[in-house]
Design a protein around this motif. Sequence first.
Motif, short mmCIF file in Angstrom:
data_model
loop_
_atom_site.label_atom_id
_atom_site.label_comp_id
_atom_site.label_asym_id
_atom_site.label_seq_id
_atom_site.Cartn_x
_atom_site.Cartn_y
_atom_site.Cartn_z
N TYR A 141 0.66 -1.09 0.08
CA TYR A 141 0.20 -0.02 -0.05
C TYR A 141 0.90 1.32 -0.11
N LEU A 142 2.10 0.90 0.26
CA LEU A 142 3.00 2.24 0.01
C LEU A 142 3.86 2.61 -0.97
N ILE A 143 3.52 1.69 -1.94
CA ILE A 143 4.31 1.77 -3.20
C ILE A 143 4.43 3.31 -3.66
N ASN A 144 2.78 3.90 -3.98
CA ASN A 144 2.62 5.07 -4.64
C ASN A 144 3.23 6.14 -3.65
N VAL A 145 3.26 5.97 -2.45
CA VAL A 145 3.59 6.90 -1.43
C VAL A 145 5.11 7.28 -1.50
N ALA A 146 5.79 5.89 -1.80
CA ALA A 146 7.55 6.19 -2.10
C ALA A 146 7.66 6.90 -3.29
N THR A 147 6.54 6.73 -4.31
CA THR A 147 6.89 7.45 -5.60
C THR A 147 6.48 8.92 -5.56
N VAL A 148 5.30 9.24 -4.88
CA VAL A 148 4.85 10.62 -4.94
C VAL A 148 5.67 11.51 -4.10
N CYS A 149 6.44 10.96 -3.05
CA CYS A 149 7.29 11.74 -2.22
C CYS A 149 8.65 12.06 -2.96
N THR A 150 8.91 11.59 -3.94
CA THR A 150 9.99 12.10 -4.74
C THR A 150 9.77 13.27 -5.24
N VAL A 151 8.56 13.61 -5.50
CA VAL A 151 8.06 15.10 -6.00
C VAL A 151 8.73 16.20 -4.96
N LEU A 152 8.61 15.81 -3.65
CA LEU A 152 9.20 16.78 -2.79
C LEU A 152 10.89 16.60 -2.77
N ALA A 153 11.40 15.63 -3.19
CA ALA A 153 12.66 15.36 -2.71
C ALA A 153 13.75 15.47 -3.88
N PHE A 154 13.57 14.88 -5.26
CA PHE A 154 14.31 14.88 -6.17
C PHE A 154 13.98 15.72 -7.57
N PRO A 155 14.92 16.01 -8.55
CA PRO A 155 14.59 16.72 -9.70
C PRO A 155 13.58 15.58 -10.57
N LEU A 156 13.06 16.33 -11.74
CA LEU A 156 12.16 15.55 -12.37
C LEU A 156 12.67 13.94 -12.86
N THR A 157 13.95 14.15 -13.43
CA THR A 157 14.57 12.78 -13.89
C THR A 157 14.43 11.95 -12.87
N VAL A 158 14.99 12.11 -11.83
CA VAL A 158 14.89 11.08 -10.57
C VAL A 158 13.73 10.61 -10.21
N GLN A 159 12.44 11.48 -10.30
CA GLN A 159 11.04 11.39 -10.15
C GLN A 159 10.76 10.21 -11.13
N ILE A 160 11.05 10.43 -12.40
CA ILE A 160 10.66 9.51 -13.35
C ILE A 160 11.22 8.03 -13.26
N ILE A 161 12.59 8.10 -12.72
CA ILE A 161 13.18 6.82 -12.64
C ILE A 161 12.78 6.34 -11.43
N TRP A 162 12.37 6.80 -10.35
CA TRP A 162 11.92 6.19 -9.00
C TRP A 162 10.47 5.73 -9.43
N THR A 163 9.62 6.45 -10.10
CA THR A 163 8.20 5.88 -10.53
C THR A 163 8.26 4.87 -11.24
N VAL A 164 9.30 4.51 -11.99
CA VAL A 164 9.31 3.32 -12.82
C VAL A 164 9.84 2.18 -12.09
N VAL A 165 11.11 2.66 -11.31
CA VAL A 165 11.86 1.35 -10.98
C VAL A 165 10.86 0.80 -9.58
#
Length: 416
Positions: free
Chosen positions: A130-154
Amino acid sequence: MTADADRGALDAAWGSIPQSRETTAGLGSFTRTRVERMLAIVIGVGCMALSVQAFLTALGPSEEDPAWHLPLTLMVFLPLAAMIIACFVGRGAGAFAALFAILYIVALILWPFATLESSPTLATQPWIFYLINVATVCTVLAFPLTVQIIWTVVTPLLWGLVRMVQVGFDPAFGIPVSLDVSFALILGGILITLGWMFRSIAANVDETRARAVESYAAAAAADATEQERIAVGALMHDSVLAALIAAERADSPRERTLAVSMAREALTRLANTERDSSMGSEAPTSIGDLATELDHAAAELGAALRVDVARADADLLIPGGVARALVLAATQAISNAIQHADAAGLDVSVASTPEPLTVQVRVRDSGPGFDTSAVPADRLGISASIVARVAAVGGRSRIESDRRGTVVALEWAEPA
């Protein structure tokens, strides 16, 4: 309240804003700052809802070994709780979001080892899912867009791999796990896209606002300068007439000297009324600041150059009126070189001596040159903007031009 009163109040409000580079930068981040705050609060609310669901699931029967259960839940939920609190408080959200995203990946990697003895079923999902998308959306606050995309896929793909390893690649789990991964990828992509879109809109709004404020400030400064020119011109009318009358009636050497002084003072004040609103005060100006003003003037004209000045002489001070006249005259010479010689070989140098105090400004280009004696009398770019302006402050100017280029030399020496 009438329309004129409204307009006057608006003008007064705009006029009270200090138009410095720092102020413009602050105005240019108004919308982006508020969008960042809005994103933090929305992400905090969404993560809190999903984390409550995951936490309640973790309190029930768990798939991991009891020895692993408490360390894993603490490693995931403590930084998650800190991130949610930081989102609402408005401080440290990015750091805690990055910490949670990294620790969640670590928890996924450890999950197969924590569930070696478990027997998962298709009917239920483990709390970590249940925390998969929590781990992806929190990258919006922490990382640049490129890292966000990589994190959302990986992250969803890693969950799918971990889940299949846990069940021993049981074919019965293939389709359900694939659906879970695809759903997490789609939802994560939508969340990342929304964050990027809101930030892009905010950046465009801020950029447009900054340009509008800058344009308004420039227009207000130009209008103020023009009004000042009109007022000073009216006041100078009597001074010019008085100088002309004194020159006409001068019979003795003393009277002629007085007439020359009056004329020079009038010309100096008239030349100073043509300064730009950002030229500075009447205070003494250093040779280094004079060179910097020439750098800026050349940049505004589209010529990228660096004025050569001796470092030892950079701190010498000359009168503010003299510095202004030399800058304006040299700027006109640079403009002429750009217009008539395409800035070929354009070079500007400043030299000075302390005793006696002198300053020389030299503008050189390698254009085709021109015949100085053939310049029409009504062309004021040289006679008025260069020669007369420098002469008004007691300086001299020399213009040499031939096929090899043109040299405009401006010189001022402190009177004995």
